[in-house]
Design a protein around this motif. Structure first.
Motif, PDB file in Angstrom:
ATOM      1  N   GLY A 112       0.804  -1.215   0.000  1.00  0.00           N
ATOM      2  CA  GLY A 112       0.000   0.000   0.000  1.00  0.00           C
ATOM      3  C   GLY A 112       0.839   1.268   0.000  1.00  0.00           C
ATOM      4  N   ILE A 113       1.696   1.431   1.028  1.00  0.00           N
ATOM      5  CA  ILE A 113       2.492   2.656   1.143  1.00  0.00           C
ATOM      6  C   ILE A 113       3.546   2.722   0.047  1.00  0.00           C
ATOM      7  N   VAL A 114       4.270   1.621  -0.179  1.00  0.00           N
ATOM      8  CA  VAL A 114       5.301   1.609  -1.232  1.00  0.00           C
ATOM      9  C   VAL A 114       4.676   1.898  -2.595  1.00  0.00           C
ATOM     10  N   GLY A 115       3.576   1.240  -2.911  1.00  0.00           N
ATOM     11  CA  GLY A 115       2.927   1.461  -4.196  1.00  0.00           C
ATOM     12  C   GLY A 115       2.449   2.885  -4.367  1.00  0.00           C
ATOM     13  N   LEU A 116       1.819   3.435  -3.331  1.00  0.00           N
ATOM     14  CA  LEU A 116       1.313   4.804  -3.409  1.00  0.00           C
ATOM     15  C   LEU A 116       2.451   5.804  -3.581  1.00  0.00           C
ATOM     16  N   LEU A 328       2.069 -13.155   0.566  1.00  0.00           N
ATOM     17  CA  LEU A 328       3.377 -12.763   1.092  1.00  0.00           C
ATOM     18  C   LEU A 328       4.482 -13.109   0.095  1.00  0.00           C
ATOM     19  N   ALA A 329       4.416 -14.307  -0.495  1.00  0.00           N
ATOM     20  CA  ALA A 329       5.416 -14.701  -1.491  1.00  0.00           C
ATOM     21  C   ALA A 329       5.365 -13.780  -2.709  1.00  0.00           C
ATOM     22  N   LEU A 330       4.158 -13.443  -3.159  1.00  0.00           N
ATOM     23  CA  LEU A 330       4.007 -12.527  -4.292  1.00  0.00           C
ATOM     24  C   LEU A 330       4.579 -11.152  -3.960  1.00  0.00           C
ATOM     25  N   THR A 331       4.357 -10.699  -2.732  1.00  0.00           N
ATOM     26  CA  THR A 331       4.875  -9.396  -2.293  1.00  0.00           C
ATOM     27  C   THR A 331       6.397  -9.374  -2.318  1.00  0.00           C
ATOM     28  N   VAL A 332       7.026 -10.446  -1.833  1.00  0.00           N
ATOM     29  CA  VAL A 332       8.490 -10.505  -1.816  1.00  0.00           C
ATOM     30  C   VAL A 332       9.053 -10.505  -3.238  1.00  0.00           C
ATOM     31  N   VAL A 333       8.437 -11.276  -4.129  1.00  0.00           N
ATOM     32  CA  VAL A 333       8.921 -11.335  -5.527  1.00  0.00           C
ATOM     33  C   VAL A 333       8.757  -9.984  -6.210  1.00  0.00           C
ATOM     34  N   GLN A 348       5.247   0.100 -11.672  1.00  0.00           N
ATOM     35  CA  GLN A 348       5.618  -0.606 -10.437  1.00  0.00           C
ATOM     36  C   GLN A 348       4.720  -0.190  -9.271  1.00  0.00           C
ATOM     37  N   GLY A 349       4.423   1.095  -9.200  1.00  0.00           N
ATOM     38  CA  GLY A 349       3.513   1.543  -8.149  1.00  0.00           C
ATOM     39  C   GLY A 349       2.143   0.912  -8.292  1.00  0.00           C
ATOM     40  N   GLY A 350       1.642   0.835  -9.538  1.00  0.00           N
ATOM     41  CA  GLY A 350       0.341   0.223  -9.774  1.00  0.00           C
ATOM     42  C   GLY A 350       0.314  -1.253  -9.425  1.00  0.00           C
ATOM     43  N   VAL A 351       1.386  -1.974  -9.714  1.00  0.00           N
ATOM     44  CA  VAL A 351       1.452  -3.404  -9.387  1.00  0.00           C
ATOM     45  C   VAL A 351       1.341  -3.615  -7.878  1.00  0.00           C
ATOM     46  N   HIS A 352       2.092  -2.847  -7.113  1.00  0.00           N
ATOM     47  CA  HIS A 352       2.023  -2.959  -5.643  1.00  0.00           C
ATOM     48  C   HIS A 352       0.617  -2.645  -5.132  1.00  0.00           C
ATOM     49  N   VAL A 355      -1.761  -5.563  -5.728  1.00  0.00           N
ATOM     50  CA  VAL A 355      -1.548  -6.631  -4.745  1.00  0.00           C
ATOM     51  C   VAL A 355      -2.196  -6.252  -3.412  1.00  0.00           C
ATOM     52  N   PHE A 356      -2.052  -4.995  -3.035  1.00  0.00           N
ATOM     53  CA  PHE A 356      -2.668  -4.526  -1.789  1.00  0.00           C
ATOM     54  C   PHE A 356      -4.194  -4.598  -1.868  1.00  0.00           C
ATOM     55  N   ALA A 357      -4.742  -4.193  -3.004  1.00  0.00           N
ATOM     56  CA  ALA A 357      -6.201  -4.264  -3.178  1.00  0.00           C
ATOM     57  C   ALA A 357      -6.688  -5.707  -3.103  1.00  0.00           C
ATOM     58  N   ALA A 358      -5.910  -6.640  -3.668  1.00  0.00           N
ATOM     59  CA  ALA A 358      -6.264  -8.064  -3.598  1.00  0.00           C
ATOM     60  C   ALA A 358      -6.284  -8.537  -2.149  1.00  0.00           C
ATOM     61  N   TYR A 359      -5.306  -8.081  -1.362  1.00  0.00           N
ATOM     62  CA  TYR A 359      -5.264  -8.445   0.055  1.00  0.00           C
ATOM     63  C   TYR A 359      -6.521  -7.955   0.774  1.00  0.00           C
TER      64      TYR A 359
END
Length: 366
Positions: A112-116, A328-333, A348-352, A355-359
């Motif tokens: 969330g924070i990294v992507g934003l 978690l594995a997807l986040t690390v990769v 890259q921001g959108g990808v993060h 993933v956060f929205a999926a969580y």
């Protein structure tokens, strides 16, 4: 006009922490009617924003990367206090609260924070530029801490269920403290330059060029008000937590959503501060805040909860579900691929953020 507005802001951030503590004194241990819950929630939000302001004043005084540590540790104090107080009062139904809150903190910070921040910085400045060495070290530490403390309990066999035995929990707590201590030493002493913002040409920025550092007196006052704000946030959040829990239950959502709400609340100061740094093209500071909070959330919260489990009744469930382990594995990769180049685009921001929205979606409808 600008000077007058700044004066009003400073007065507001000084008054709200005091009001929060006074309100806490009048509401502590009492059943609150709806109108008072609304008032407490309003003051709680104000106390969180006031904590942001005062933590940033202190951070500006001590400089980077020490400033990022101030806010990360302050936020972790809130998180630990909320988890322990709610577990002490909640009984067996809160056995997964520590896991849910810590995992939520990892997802919020690393995605969330990294992507934003990457999205804001890259849209505003063309590219988000940061130091790959320092950010990579922080990411490696977060991944190791998350695996040791959250993933392993699902696979251990000494105790039934996704729990650690006493010896395993002790090891995980000590290992978390050691890793966190090693990282802080690396960040602030041995390789401090790895965690400082850099220019487009890769030169380290060791001085904040935008404003003079506050005086020692101003920083001292902010430190005291920050402490009051943190006390108010923890106490008032505990007061409204029964309303949150009943609302989650009435909405038919899993109990784990309470942990997500707690993490969103306590990480609001980090989010605001990180986005502000990203807007100023200080992406490394944003990543220090995000990954530092994830690290502190695991490295300090797990040992604190492990110690509290000595007198808390009920089990301490730390192992996540298979869905969360995949996330978690997807986040690390994804994070590794983001960090390696040392620069990021809006993609890259959108990808993060996806993933956060999926969580969040899976947290509400598992």
């Amino acid at each position: 006009m600008i000077v007058r507005l700044r004066s009003l802001l400073t007065q507001w951030t000084a008054v709200v922490p005091v009001v929060g503590v006074v309100l806490l004194a009048f509401t502590w241990g009492r059943d609150l009617p709806g109108a008072i819950v609304a008032l407490v929630t309003l003051v709680l939000a104000g106390a969180v924003l006031a904590a942001v302001h005062h933590a940033e004043v202190i951070a500006h005084r001590v400089g980077e990367p020490f400033g990022s540590l101030v806010l990360a540790i302050a936020v972790t104090i809130i998180e630990v206090a909320l988890i322990v107080t709610l577990m002490a009062d909640g009984g067996p139904k809160t056995s997964t609260l520590a896991r849910d809150t810590v995992f939520a903190a990892v997802m919020i910070t690393c995605n969330g924070i990294v992507g934003l921040c990457l999205l804001v910085a890259s849209l505003r400045h063309g590219l988000a530029v940061f130091n790959a060495e320092g950010t990579g070290a922080a990411l490696a530490t977060v991944a190791t801490l998350a695996t040791l403390s959250l993933v392993f309990p699902t696979f251990t066999t000494s105790k039934p269920g996704p729990e650690f035995s006493t010896a395993q929990l002790t090891f995980a707590a000590l290992a978390s403290l050691v890793l966190y201590g090693l990282f802080v030493t690396t960040q602030t002493v041995r390789h401090r330059d790895y965690f400082l913002p850099i220019t487009r040409q890769g030169e380290v920025i060791d001085v904040d060029e935008h404003a003079d550092a506050p005086s020692a007196r101003a920083a001292g006052i902010s430190l005291g008000l920050l402490a009051l704000a943190l006390v108010g946030v923890v106490g008032l959040a505990k007061g409204v937590s029964p309303t949150i829990e009943s609302g989650v239950e009435a909405a038919g959502m899993p109990q784990s959503v309470v942990g997500v709400i707690i993490a969103l609340l306590v990480l609001l100061p980090e989010t605001i501060a990180a986005v502000r740094s990203a807007r100023r093209d200080r992406v490394q500071t944003s990543l220090n805040l995000a990954l530092g909070s994830a690290m502190a959330s695991i490295g300090l919260t797990i040992p604190a909860v492990a110690l509290a489990s000595v007198w808390l009744s009920g089990p301490l469930v730390l192992g996540p579900s298979s869905t969360h382990m995949v996330l978690l594995a997807l986040t690390v990769v994804v994070s590794s691929l983001t960090v390696v180049p040392g620069r990021a685009t809006p993609l890259q921001g959108g990808v993060h953020l996806v993933v956060f929205a999926a969580y969040l979606e899976l947290a509400v409808t598992p």
